[in-house]
Write an enzyme that holds these catalytic residues in place. Structure first.
Site, PDB file in Angstrom:
ATOM      1  N   GLU A 171       0.824  -1.224   0.000  1.00 59.22           N
ATOM      2  CA  GLU A 171       0.000   0.000   0.000  1.00 59.22           C
ATOM      3  C   GLU A 171       0.852   1.265   0.000  1.00 59.22           C
ATOM      4  O   GLU A 171       0.469   2.277   0.579  1.00 59.22           O
ATOM      5  CB  GLU A 171      -0.939   0.030   1.213  1.00 59.22           C
TER       6      GLU A 171
HETATM    7  C1  FAD Z   1       2.629  -9.577  -0.077  1.00 53.77           C
HETATM    8  C2  FAD Z   1       2.400  -8.444  -1.012  1.00 53.77           C
HETATM    9  C3  FAD Z   1       1.106  -8.119  -1.381  1.00 53.77           C
HETATM   10  C4  FAD Z   1       0.885  -7.066  -2.280  1.00 53.77           C
HETATM   11  N1  FAD Z   1      -0.393  -6.801  -2.730  1.00 53.77           N
HETATM   12  C5  FAD Z   1      -0.562  -5.947  -3.769  1.00 53.77           C
HETATM   13  C6  FAD Z   1      -1.839  -5.822  -4.416  1.00 53.77           C
HETATM   14  O1  FAD Z   1      -2.828  -6.443  -4.018  1.00 53.77           O
HETATM   15  N2  FAD Z   1      -1.923  -5.000  -5.493  1.00 53.77           N
HETATM   16  C7  FAD Z   1      -0.866  -4.297  -5.974  1.00 53.77           C
HETATM   17  O2  FAD Z   1      -1.014  -3.594  -6.954  1.00 53.77           O
HETATM   18  N3  FAD Z   1       0.356  -4.367  -5.376  1.00 53.77           N
HETATM   19  C8  FAD Z   1       0.526  -5.178  -4.287  1.00 53.77           C
HETATM   20  N4  FAD Z   1       1.757  -5.300  -3.697  1.00 53.77           N
HETATM   21  C9  FAD Z   1       2.858  -4.470  -4.174  1.00 53.77           C
HETATM   22  C10 FAD Z   1       3.301  -3.418  -3.156  1.00 53.77           C
HETATM   23  O3  FAD Z   1       2.342  -2.402  -3.044  1.00 53.77           O
HETATM   24  C11 FAD Z   1       4.683  -2.930  -3.568  1.00 53.77           C
HETATM   25  O4  FAD Z   1       5.593  -3.994  -3.275  1.00 53.77           O
HETATM   26  C12 FAD Z   1       5.116  -1.668  -2.865  1.00 53.77           C
HETATM   27  O5  FAD Z   1       4.316  -0.583  -3.252  1.00 53.77           O
HETATM   28  C13 FAD Z   1       6.587  -1.325  -3.116  1.00 53.77           C
HETATM   29  O6  FAD Z   1       6.910  -1.427  -4.465  1.00 53.77           O
HETATM   30  P1  FAD Z   1       8.189  -2.297  -4.912  1.00 53.77           P
HETATM   31  O7  FAD Z   1       8.062  -3.635  -4.266  1.00 53.77           O
HETATM   32  O8  FAD Z   1       8.320  -2.238  -6.362  1.00 53.77           O
HETATM   33  O9  FAD Z   1       9.405  -1.582  -4.228  1.00 53.77           O
HETATM   34  P2  FAD Z   1      10.253  -0.380  -4.839  1.00 53.77           P
HETATM   35  O10 FAD Z   1       9.330   0.650  -5.397  1.00 53.77           O
HETATM   36  O11 FAD Z   1      11.300  -0.934  -5.737  1.00 53.77           O
HETATM   37  O12 FAD Z   1      10.932   0.228  -3.526  1.00 53.77           O
HETATM   38  C14 FAD Z   1      12.117  -0.320  -2.931  1.00 53.77           C
HETATM   39  C15 FAD Z   1      12.577   0.657  -1.851  1.00 53.77           C
HETATM   40  O13 FAD Z   1      12.898   1.935  -2.452  1.00 53.77           O
HETATM   41  C16 FAD Z   1      12.122   2.961  -1.851  1.00 53.77           C
HETATM   42  N5  FAD Z   1      11.719   3.925  -2.874  1.00 53.77           N
HETATM   43  C17 FAD Z   1      11.214   3.689  -4.097  1.00 53.77           C
HETATM   44  N6  FAD Z   1      10.931   4.846  -4.726  1.00 53.77           N
HETATM   45  C18 FAD Z   1      11.250   5.839  -3.885  1.00 53.77           C
HETATM   46  C19 FAD Z   1      11.163   7.270  -3.951  1.00 53.77           C
HETATM   47  N7  FAD Z   1      10.649   7.911  -4.995  1.00 53.77           N
HETATM   48  N8  FAD Z   1      11.574   7.981  -2.875  1.00 53.77           N
HETATM   49  C20 FAD Z   1      12.062   7.370  -1.774  1.00 53.77           C
HETATM   50  N9  FAD Z   1      12.148   6.016  -1.666  1.00 53.77           N
HETATM   51  C21 FAD Z   1      11.745   5.267  -2.699  1.00 53.77           C
HETATM   52  C22 FAD Z   1      10.936   2.259  -1.221  1.00 53.77           C
HETATM   53  O14 FAD Z   1      10.383   3.004  -0.117  1.00 53.77           O
HETATM   54  C23 FAD Z   1      11.531   0.933  -0.794  1.00 53.77           C
HETATM   55  O15 FAD Z   1      12.128   1.049   0.471  1.00 53.77           O
HETATM   56  C24 FAD Z   1       1.993  -6.310  -2.766  1.00 53.77           C
HETATM   57  C25 FAD Z   1       3.289  -6.637  -2.359  1.00 53.77           C
HETATM   58  C26 FAD Z   1       3.506  -7.694  -1.518  1.00 53.77           C
HETATM   59  C27 FAD Z   1       4.923  -8.038  -1.141  1.00 53.77           C
END
Ligand code: FAD
Length: 593
Positions: free
Chosen positions: A437
């Site tokens: 989220e």
């Molecule tokens: C169990 C699980 C259930 C999920 N359920 C859903 C779902 O139902 N629907 C859906 O659409 N998604 C879902 N997600 C996805 C989830 O919302 C994302 O994993 C999350 O938003 C983070 O994105 P990412 O994993 O690509 O991490 P990244 O975006 O790659 O982030 C990695 C790190 O970099 C930081 N970061 C990235 N960009 C920035 C920035 N601009 N400024 C500062 N810091 C930054 C982040 O805070 C984090 O610490 C789920 C994920 C999991 C693991």
């Protein structure tokens, strides 16, 4: 593990006194919701959570889910529980009565969400996502789409999902590439979505995916994203599920926690295109999806509260039972609850959990007052406060849940590290809450960038002024509140200093918002938690004087005093972090890490 007892008394106290329920009940839409109704709803939810959901929590963790022949399989017990959940009418408790919902205020239904999460968070995610999908469609879909989908979603016959994330588009949704090609009255949606919670399962007759995708002529970035509703099964002319709609669960992730919640890779349109329908206006899909995302953010905060509370309950029971060591003034070996260090951990867990609960329920109350208010000025006021509170409820409360569930493991000693006691599961299950989220880092940046800086600090300043209102009653409440009063006053001053600092220094330092946001979020959340616990202690003091339940009310006072002495002082550290700016954070070149 059948040991979950929902803390109904604590929830009711929080709803009535800390989420300002009388102000919610005064809204015309909620005139029928009285104390008896709340008592009945919480009582029945507590029974359901304790007797149906909690007993299958461990089983779900151990069995998990799998994909067989392009379909997700979940434990049979989960499907049975979902059936009972729907038969009891829980999916529609807060939904619009026009589509069969019961129209309860969020201030009350959030307590039920907390119970579902405490009892079995993997299960709870399924109805929670449906609720978010219902809300987004109710606000943004055409009447025709609403008539077609909403009553089935509200009854739980069909379930909803939220499909945003793609391999290259996580925090940065501007990078998403899923497509939607117009075909007469509908669109053909194609693309790959990852991490989709409850993206496929056999518990509901149909699954209604809310999917972000791009139209062929869409501009790049977030201004070119549209929202579509894509059912798992296309609908027959009579509205019943018919032909398969080309949405395939390719795999499920193997995760650290929430094992019984299928986290799916979904392939849309691999065999020609999945039929979808536009929700809201073209290219304005992200704004529509934010209705669902904000709903889910508060829900994730409540997940944190539930897991922290469950871990606390288990830890208290263990600490009363486990005999180890000696204590001053007592003969023989004692239960570990006699040791000050164990009490420190238990009180930290309890006060962080109650502060988080009060933050989440108060956010729900702000949302109710904004959505159901009758005059424009008050609606604007409560909407601004709800917007400010939402990232705090999501991020601060889930950080508190990490701390509380980690302490739960520690109270258990070696047994906490052993899976069979169950307390490790709460820790593992809570870990995701600060990631999905929108990560807590992203929430904090939203808080500073959009909720503090955008209106020149006006919303935060109005809230600080309300929070200063506890000072005089704390002064009148006597010497026992002196430390709490001083700690609150100091923390509020630090919040004002940091807000002013960010408002001025941000113009000179482009890295500042991202560098300082997390500490600022922790600072404001800690202050709001203190304000809420102080209010609770003041109410409890009055009720104690009137002869109320001593054990419960004294605990409210002690939690607030403990928080004033041991948690509010953390604000000084957070404030120093904010005001240190970005220099040392940015000093190392990336290759030097
Ligand atoms: C169990 C699980 C259930 C999920 N359920 C859903 C779902 O139902 N629907 C859906 O659409 N998604 C879902 N997600 C996805 C989830 O919302 C994302 O994993 C999350 O938003 C983070 O994105 P990412 O994993 O690509 O991490 P990244 O975006 O790659 O982030 C990695 C790190 O970099 C930081 N970061 C990235 N960009 C920035 C920035 N601009 N400024 C500062 N810091 C930054 C982040 O805070 C984090 O610490 C789920 C994920 C999991 C693991």
């Amino acid at each position: 593990m059948t040991d979950y007892q929902a803390p109904v008394r604590q929830m009711r106290f929080t709803i009535d006194h800390l989420a300002d329920f009388p102000a919610v009940a005064a809204l015309p839409d909620f005139s029928a919701v009285d104390g008896d109704t709340i008592e009945a709803v919480l009582g029945e939810a507590a029974k359901f959570a304790g007797s149906v959901l909690a007993p299958i929590n461990w089983l779900g963790d151990q069995q998990g889910v799998k994909v067989v022949d392009d379909a997700v399989q979940v434990p049979r017990e989960f499907a049975d529980a979902y059936k009972q959940f729907c038969e009891a009418g829980w999916p529609g408790i807060a939904s619009n009565p026009e589509f069969g919902g019961q129209g309860m205020p969020k201030t009350v239904s959030l307590a039920c969400d907390e119970m579902w999460a405490a009892a079995n968070v993997a299960f709870a995610l399924c109805p929670e996502l449906s609720q978010g999908a219902i809300l987004a469609m109710d606000r943004h879909a055409t009447d025709e789409l609403k008539q077609t989908y909403l009553d089935k979603l509200v009854s739980g016959q069909w379930a909803g999902t939220m499909c945003l994330t793609e391999p290259q588009a996580g925090s940065d949704l501007a990078a998403l590439t899923s497509k939607a090609e117009p075909r007469g009255d509908h669109y053909l949606v194609s693309g790959s979505k990852i991490y989709i919670t409850w993206g496929d399962h056999p518990m509901a007759e149909n699954i209604i995916h809310l999917v972000l995708a791009r139209l062929p002529d869409a501009p790049p970035g977030i201004k070119g994203i549209s929202l579509f509703v894509v059912p798992k099964y296309r609908l027959n002319a009579d509205g019943t599920p018919g032909e398969f709609n080309d949405v395939i669960p390719v795999s499920v992730e193997h995760k650290m926690g929430i094992h019984a919640s299928p986290t799916c890779v979904l392939a849309f349109g691999g065999k020609g295109g999945a039929v979808g329908y536009l929700v809201g206006k073209p290219n304005e899909g992200l704004a529509a999806m934010f209705t669902m995302m904000n709903y889910m953010r508060l829900g994730v905060g409540a997940q944190g509260v539930g897991l922290a509370d469950r871990s606390y309950q288990k830890s208290v029971a263990y600490a009363r039972d486990r005999v180890q060591g000696r204590a001053p003034g007592e003969k023989g070996r004692v239960a570990i609850i006699r040791h000050p260090d164990v009490r420190r951990m238990l009180l930290l867990m309890r006060s962080l959990t109650q502060a988080s609960r009060a933050i989440c329920y108060y956010t729900a109350s702000c949302l109710d007052r904004a959505a159901h208010g009758t005059d424009a000025e008050s609606v604007g006021h409560w909407q601004a406060r709800a917007d400010l509170m939402t990232p705090i409820a999501k991020a601060w409360c889930t950080e508190a849940a990490q701390e509380a569930t980690e302490l739960g493991v520690q109270v258990h000693g070696g047994m906490g590290y052993v899976e069979e006691t169950g307390v490790a599961q709460f820790y593992r299950d809570a870990r995701i809450a600060s990631i999905y989220e929108g990560t807590n880092g992203i929430q904090a940046i939203d808080l500073v960038g959009r909720k503090l800086l955008r209106d020149g600090g006006a919303t935060v300043a109005a809230f600080v002024s309300d929070m200063r209102g506890v000072d005089a009653p704390l002064a009148n409440a006597g010497e026992g509140f002196a430390t709490l009063r001083r700690a609150m006053a100091r923390a509020l001053d630090e919040l004002v200093q940091c807000s002013t600092y960010l408002l001025t220094a941000e113009k000179k330092d482009p890295e500042l918002v991202s560098a300082a946001a997390f500490d600022y979020m922790m600072l404001i959340g800690t202050v709001i938690g203190g304000w809420q616990l102080a209010r609770g202690a003041l109410v409890a003091t009055e009720q104690l004087a009137a002869g109320g339940d001593k054990a419960f009310l004294q605990a409210q006072v002690v939690m607030a005093q403990f928080y004033g002495e041991h948690v509010l002082p953390r604000c000084t550290g957070y404030a120093a972090g904010v005001q240190a700016g970005s220099a040392s954070t940015m000093a190392l070149a990336a290759e030097n890490f």
